[in-house]
Scaffold this motif. Structure first.
Motif, short mmCIF file in Angstrom:
data_model
loop_
_atom_site.label_atom_id
_atom_site.label_comp_id
_atom_site.label_asym_id
_atom_site.label_seq_id
_atom_site.Cartn_x
_atom_site.Cartn_y
_atom_site.Cartn_z
N THR A 1 0.83 -1.02 0.06
CA THR A 1 0.10 0.06 0.02
C THR A 1 0.73 1.19 -0.15
O THR A 1 1.82 1.21 0.82
CB THR A 1 -0.97 0.04 1.25
OG1 THR A 1 -1.71 -1.19 1.51
CG2 THR A 1 -1.85 1.19 1.29
N THR B 1 0.79 5.19 0.90
CA THR B 1 0.10 6.64 1.36
C THR B 1 0.92 7.78 1.30
O THR B 1 2.17 7.65 1.12
CB THR B 1 -0.07 6.09 2.90
OG1 THR B 1 1.13 5.82 3.47
CG2 THR B 1 -1.03 5.05 2.90
N LYS C 1 -3.08 8.85 4.04
CA LYS C 1 -4.07 8.53 2.83
C LYS C 1 -3.59 8.07 1.83
O LYS C 1 -2.35 8.16 1.34
CB LYS C 1 -4.90 10.02 2.36
CG LYS C 1 -5.59 10.54 3.79
CD LYS C 1 -6.22 11.67 3.26
CE LYS C 1 -6.92 12.22 4.82
NZ LYS C 1 -7.78 13.61 4.59
N PRO C 2 -4.34 7.19 1.17
CA PRO C 2 -3.86 6.61 -0.23
C PRO C 2 -3.31 7.47 -1.36
O PRO C 2 -3.71 8.50 -1.54
CB PRO C 2 -5.14 5.91 -0.83
CG PRO C 2 -6.08 5.74 0.31
CD PRO C 2 -5.67 6.99 1.16
N THR D 1 -7.71 2.86 -5.85
CA THR D 1 -8.18 4.07 -5.20
C THR D 1 -7.84 4.10 -3.48
O THR D 1 -7.84 4.86 -3.00
CB THR D 1 -9.51 4.23 -5.34
OG1 THR D 1 -10.17 3.10 -5.19
CG2 THR D 1 -9.85 4.65 -6.80
N ASP D 2 -7.43 2.88 -3.16
CA ASP D 2 -7.47 2.62 -1.72
C ASP D 2 -5.92 2.39 -1.59
O ASP D 2 -5.40 1.98 -0.40
CB ASP D 2 -8.22 1.31 -0.98
CG ASP D 2 -7.76 0.13 -1.76
OD1 ASP D 2 -6.85 -0.12 -2.81
OD2 ASP D 2 -8.00 -1.11 -1.26
#
Length: 184
Positions: A91, A93, A98-99, A129-130
Motif C-alpha cells: 500500500t 500512502t 491517505k492513499p 483508489t485505496d
C-alpha cells in the motif's frame, strides 16, 4: 504451450516480422523455430503457467536475449515454466496517511546491468483508489522500489531515470514463487 520469438531491438535494415514466428511444443516437450535470421531475440511462451527461464549455454536469455548468428547452433534452449509466479504488493500512502493514488510504482533490479529496454525485471503499476498495488511475475532477485508522480511512457527503462530513483527507493527481495509485501 506455444513458443514464439521476437527481435530485440529490431534491425532497421531488415524487414520486420509481420507476426512473431511461433510453434507448438510437442508431446516430448521439444520445439523448433525454423528460419530465424541472425539477430538478438527474446523467447516467449504462452500456455499453462508463466515462462520462468530460457537457458542456453548456461545463461538465462530472458535477461540478455538470445543471440542468433548464421553459424551458431542454438539447439538445446531449455525453457522452464512455473505455475507460481512471484507477487510484490503493498500500500502506498502520502504524508497524511491517505492513499497516494496519483503515483506510479516503479520496480527495477538493483543490478544496473539488467536495466535494458523491455526488461522483464522492470515494471510499473498504478495503485488502486485505496492505495494498493500488485506486481506479478518478477524473477527472483533484489529490486529497488520507488513511487513517482511524473513518468513518461517507457521512461522506466531509461538508465538515467533509474539512477535518479536509487536514493529514493526501498530495496526488496523477490523470491521464486514468493509473496513480498512492501508499503511505501
Amino acid at each position: 504451450t506455444t513458443i514464439s520469438i521476437a527481435p530485440i531491438p529490431q534491425n532497421p535494415q531488415l524487414p520486420a516480422f509481420s507476426t512473431s514466428p511461433q510453434t507448438s511444443v510437442d508431446a516430448d516437450g521439444n520445439f523448433t523455430l525454423p528460419g530465424i535470421r541472425p539477430g538478438r531475440y527474446i523467447l516467449r511462451a504462452s500456455g499453462p503457467g508463466t515462462l520462468k527461464s530460457a537457458m542456453w549455454n548456461g545463461q538465462d536469455t530472458l535477461d540478455v536475449g538470445l543471440e542468433v548468428t548464421a553459424d551458431t547452433d542454438v539447439s538445446g534452449v531449455e525453457l522452464t515454466m512455473t505455475d507460481r509466479p512471484s507477487t510484490l504488493s503493498g500500500t502506498i500512502t502520502n504524508a497524511d496517511g491517505k492513499p497516494a493514488m496519483d503515483t506510479t510504482i516503479v520496480v527495477a533490479p538493483t543490478n544496473s546491468g539488467l536495466w535494458r529496454n523491455g526488461s522483464r525485471r522492470i515494471a510499473t503499476t498504478r495503485p488502486t483508489t485505496d492505495g494498493r498495488y500488485v506486481i506479478r511475475g518478477l524473477p527472483a532477485g533484489e529490486y529497488s522500489l520507488a513511487a513517482v508522480t511524473d513518468i513518461e511512457t517507457g521512461e522506466q527503462f531509461d538508465p538515467e531515470f533509474l539512477r535518479a530513483l536509487v536514493g529514493a527507493s526501498v530495496t526488496v527481495t523477490i523470491t521464486d514463487g514468493g509473496t513480498t509485501t512492501q508499503g511505501l
